[in-house]
Scaffold this motif. Structure first.
Motif, PDB file in Angstrom:
ATOM      1  N   ASP A  18       0.832  -1.204   0.000  1.00 24.14           N
ATOM      2  CA  ASP A  18       0.000   0.000   0.000  1.00 24.14           C
ATOM      3  C   ASP A  18       0.868   1.256   0.000  1.00 24.14           C
ATOM      4  O   ASP A  18       0.537   2.255  -0.658  1.00 24.14           O
ATOM      5  CB  ASP A  18      -0.936   0.007   1.209  1.00 24.14           C
ATOM      6  CG  ASP A  18      -1.999  -1.092   1.138  1.00 24.14           C
ATOM      7  OD1 ASP A  18      -2.209  -1.668   0.053  1.00 24.14           O
ATOM      8  OD2 ASP A  18      -2.602  -1.380   2.200  1.00 24.14           O
ATOM      9  N   SER A  21       2.113   1.777  -3.515  1.00 31.14           N
ATOM     10  CA  SER A  21       1.046   2.322  -4.346  1.00 31.14           C
ATOM     11  C   SER A  21       0.882   3.822  -4.095  1.00 31.14           C
ATOM     12  O   SER A  21       0.765   4.618  -5.038  1.00 31.14           O
ATOM     13  CB  SER A  21      -0.263   1.585  -4.066  1.00 31.14           C
ATOM     14  OG  SER A  21      -1.307   2.120  -4.824  1.00 31.14           O
ATOM     15  N   ARG A  24       3.816   5.677  -5.620  1.00 24.30           N
ATOM     16  CA  ARG A  24       3.674   5.769  -7.081  1.00 24.30           C
ATOM     17  C   ARG A  24       2.698   6.871  -7.477  1.00 24.30           C
ATOM     18  O   ARG A  24       2.841   7.483  -8.527  1.00 24.30           O
ATOM     19  CB  ARG A  24       3.209   4.429  -7.648  1.00 24.30           C
ATOM     20  CG  ARG A  24       4.298   3.377  -7.672  1.00 24.30           C
ATOM     21  CD  ARG A  24       3.764   2.058  -8.170  1.00 24.30           C
ATOM     22  NE  ARG A  24       4.823   1.063  -8.306  1.00 24.30           N
ATOM     23  CZ  ARG A  24       4.624  -0.236  -8.286  1.00 24.30           C
ATOM     24  NH1 ARG A  24       3.380  -0.723  -8.157  1.00 24.30           N
ATOM     25  NH2 ARG A  24       5.637  -1.067  -8.423  1.00 24.30           N
ATOM     26  N   ASN A  25       1.699   7.112  -6.616  1.00 25.00           N
ATOM     27  CA  ASN A  25       0.717   8.164  -6.872  1.00 25.00           C
ATOM     28  C   ASN A  25       1.154   9.522  -6.328  1.00 25.00           C
ATOM     29  O   ASN A  25       0.413  10.492  -6.449  1.00 25.00           O
ATOM     30  CB  ASN A  25      -0.638   7.771  -6.269  1.00 25.00           C
ATOM     31  CG  ASN A  25      -1.278   6.609  -6.989  1.00 25.00           C
ATOM     32  OD1 ASN A  25      -1.184   6.503  -8.207  1.00 25.00           O
ATOM     33  ND2 ASN A  25      -1.917   5.731  -6.241  1.00 25.00           N
TER      34      ASN A  25
END
Length: 99
Positions: A18, A21, A24-25
């Motif tokens: 998580d 993720s 990456r965002n």
């Protein structure tokens, strides 16, 4: 079999996925929040490890989980490098270049 102990490793792996993720965002606030959750899980894991051990097959699974966590961590650090450089510039009073 110590499923409870193994579940801590799995929870830490999920939290690290998580975090990756979110990184990456570009959601660094979420990365920091999840990092705090990981710290809590690691403390709980340490306490649980004092009460039991993993069977040989579980130790192999634990090793694979740890390898995935380390890969996630490495990618998070790679993604964080430009952000950390920007932070250094801001703290030093220099202009931030956009990426």
């Amino acid at each position: 079999m110590n499923a409870a102990l193994l579940s801590y490793y799995e929870a830490i792996e999920q939290a690290s996925a998580d975090m990756l993720s979110a990184a990456r965002n570009g959601n660094w606030d979420e990365v920091v929040r999840l990092e705090g959750a990981c710290v809590l899980l690691i403390c709980q894991l340490k306490a649980a490890a004092n009460r039991g051990t993993l069977a040989p097959g579980e130790s192999t699974l634990k090793t694979r989980i740890m390898q995935r966590i380390l890969l996630n961590d490495a990618e998070i650090r790679h993604l964080a490098e430009p952000w950390l450089e920007d932070l250094d510039r801001v703290l030093a009073g220099r202009p931030v270049l956009t990426h």
